[in-house]
Design an enzyme around this catalytic site. Structure first.
Site, PDB file in Angstrom:
ATOM      1  N   CYS A   1       3.811  -4.356   6.787  1.00 41.46           N
ATOM      2  CA  CYS A   1       3.308  -4.486   5.123  1.00 41.46           C
ATOM      3  C   CYS A   1       4.312  -3.860   4.222  1.00 41.46           C
ATOM      4  O   CYS A   1       5.490  -3.552   4.644  1.00 41.46           O
ATOM      5  CB  CYS A   1       2.315  -3.343   5.252  1.00 41.46           C
ATOM      6  SG  CYS A   1       0.919  -4.131   5.905  1.00 41.46           S
TER       7      CYS A   1
ATOM      8  N   HIS B   1       0.696  -1.479   0.031  1.00 42.75           N
ATOM      9  CA  HIS B   1       0.079  -0.008   0.100  1.00 42.75           C
ATOM     10  C   HIS B   1       0.707   1.221   0.093  1.00 42.75           C
ATOM     11  O   HIS B   1       2.158   1.267   0.342  1.00 42.75           O
ATOM     12  CB  HIS B   1      -0.893  -0.057   1.144  1.00 42.75           C
ATOM     13  CG  HIS B   1      -0.392  -0.004   2.538  1.00 42.75           C
ATOM     14  ND1 HIS B   1       0.387   1.007   3.135  1.00 42.75           N
ATOM     15  CD2 HIS B   1      -0.150  -1.011   3.460  1.00 42.75           C
ATOM     16  CE1 HIS B   1       1.003   0.692   4.024  1.00 42.75           C
ATOM     17  NE2 HIS B   1       0.820  -0.320   4.482  1.00 42.75           N
TER      18      HIS B   1
END
Length: 410
Positions: free
Chosen positions: A355, A337
């Site tokens: 992430c 992301h």
């Protein structure tokens, strides 16, 4: 699992057909869900004609199973003939659908291809021929007991979608599946080109039973894939009956592989064997619970702008923010992301909470390039370990031999 008990004394229905030499008379349809006879004989017996003064052929006796008003579902319909043969059999359910079946070469038996399903009434018409060659007809009816518990299925991918080369076919069941081998027998994958693959069972991240089908190696682009799950009438065990079939058809898109090198802090999009673009990233912080996973993860969904809260993945109150261009890789919460707050670490160090973060501009471009089913091949020294099969679509981290061992039909 508990079943509605069948009434005491439920023998197979025997329907006797007479076909006299001089006169042929067809039996009346038995009363729905009950047996009667033209000659008031035993239940399930019908006289389809009377012999003339000079006598005639002996009658054909036709037997139908299941029988009764509360017959057990989950078994094929079987029609047998004694004293003659069957020339054709038609079995129709209460919704007017015919149940396909096969007539034995000797004409003595007919067996349906599919099982009788729960809570359904059936009408049976059998054309017969006596040993002397005279034609006759027998009719019968029965009904199955309704399901006392129903099992349902969630499946991926959706019908009409185009997915990446690592996308498995995945079925997750509402209730436990004890009869795994029987269920797996009802699942069929067909492809537009020869593709070797296998089913594998696991416990999904949600705690439910799940079975996935993956090819031996990544799909060939352009392959058209169809799942036919002919589950209606299959007993899953204590989890209940399946009362419908499931099907989905999808297409494999362009060959894309996302290579993520956590040690070099770099993501590379490779399309048809050629590097499209390299993007500087920052992965999970080394040395603790914030590390990233390694191995092959599969892009599960493009979720856009979502709220990410660290407490939902067991990291206390480390963060609670809206995140753009979110692409889910695991059920445990690893995404790729946009992470503009981490800009100084892109390409330099791993400082995320697990992430794979990148700039807004890179994330916007990358989000527009990838599709669900694309594999992310992640390498790095300091990680939490390899993505497990049930954590998203981590089955690619098993060898082909290991994956095959997960089939209930091995």
């Amino acid at each position: 699992m508990p079943r509605t008990p069948a009434p005491a004394h439920t023998p197979a229905r025997a329907v006797r057909t007479h076909a006299p030499i001089r006169t042929a008379v067809v039996a009346a349809l038995l009363a729905p869900l009950a047996a009667c006879s033209a000659n008031s004989g035993p239940a399930g017996t019908a006289d389809t004609g009377r012999a003339g003064k000079d006598g005639g052929d002996r009658p054909v006796t036709v037997t139908v199973t299941p029988t009764g008003r509360q017959a057990s579902a989950g078994k094929p319909v079987e029609v047998t003939a004694a004293g003659g043969s069957l020339t054709s059999v038609t079995v129709t359910d209460a919704e007017g659908r015919a149940l396909a079946g096969r007539l034995a070469p000797d004409g003595r038996t007919w067996v349906s291809d599919r099982k009788a399903v729960p809570g359904m009434a059936y009408a049976v018409t059998a054309a017969t021929r006596t040993e002397g060659g005279a034609a006759g007809t027998a009719r019968a009816s029965f009904a199955t007991a309704p399901a006392d518990k129903v099992n349902k299925v969630d499946w991926r991918p959706g019908t009409g979608t185009t997915v990446g080369i690592a996308q498995p076919v995945s079925l997750v069941f509402d209730h436990p599946v004890e009869n795994k081998a029987e269920v797996e027998k009802q699942l069929r994958i067909t492809t537009s080109n020869p593709t070797e693959g296998s089913w594998g069972w696991m416990r999904d991240w949600s705690g439910r039973d799940r079975v996935d089908w993956r090819p031996k190696s990544y799909w060939k682009p352009g392959t058209e894939v169809t799942l036919n799950a002919a589950l209606n009438g299959t007993d899953s065990g204590t989890g209940g009956w399946f009362v419908r079939d499931y099907t989905t058809t999808f297409t494999i898109g362009t060959q894309q592989i996302v290579e993520v090198d956590l040690d070099r802090h770099r993501l590379t999009l490779v399309r048809d064997g050629r590097t499209v673009r390299r993007i500087p990233v920052s992965g999970g912080t080394p040395g603790g619970d914030k590390r990233s996973w390694r191995g092959t993860a599969v892009l599960m969904a493009k979720e856009g702008t979502i709220n990410m809260n660290s407490e939902t993945v067991g990291l206390g109150d480390a963060y609670d923010k809206m995140v753009d261009y979110s692409m889910r890789l695991t059920w445990s919460g690893m995404y790729a992301h946009a992470a503009p707050w981490n800009a100084r670490w892109f390409g330099n160090a791993n400082r995320s909470s697990g992430c794979i973060g990148m700039s807004d501009a890179d994330a916007a471009w990358f989000y527009g390039q990838v599709r669900p089913g694309d594999p992310f091949e992640i390498t790095g020294e300091d990680t939490k370990g390899v993505v497990a099969p049930e954590n998203g679509f981590g089955e690619w981290n098993l060898s082909w031999a290991e994956w095959q061992q997960r089939s209930a039909l091995r």
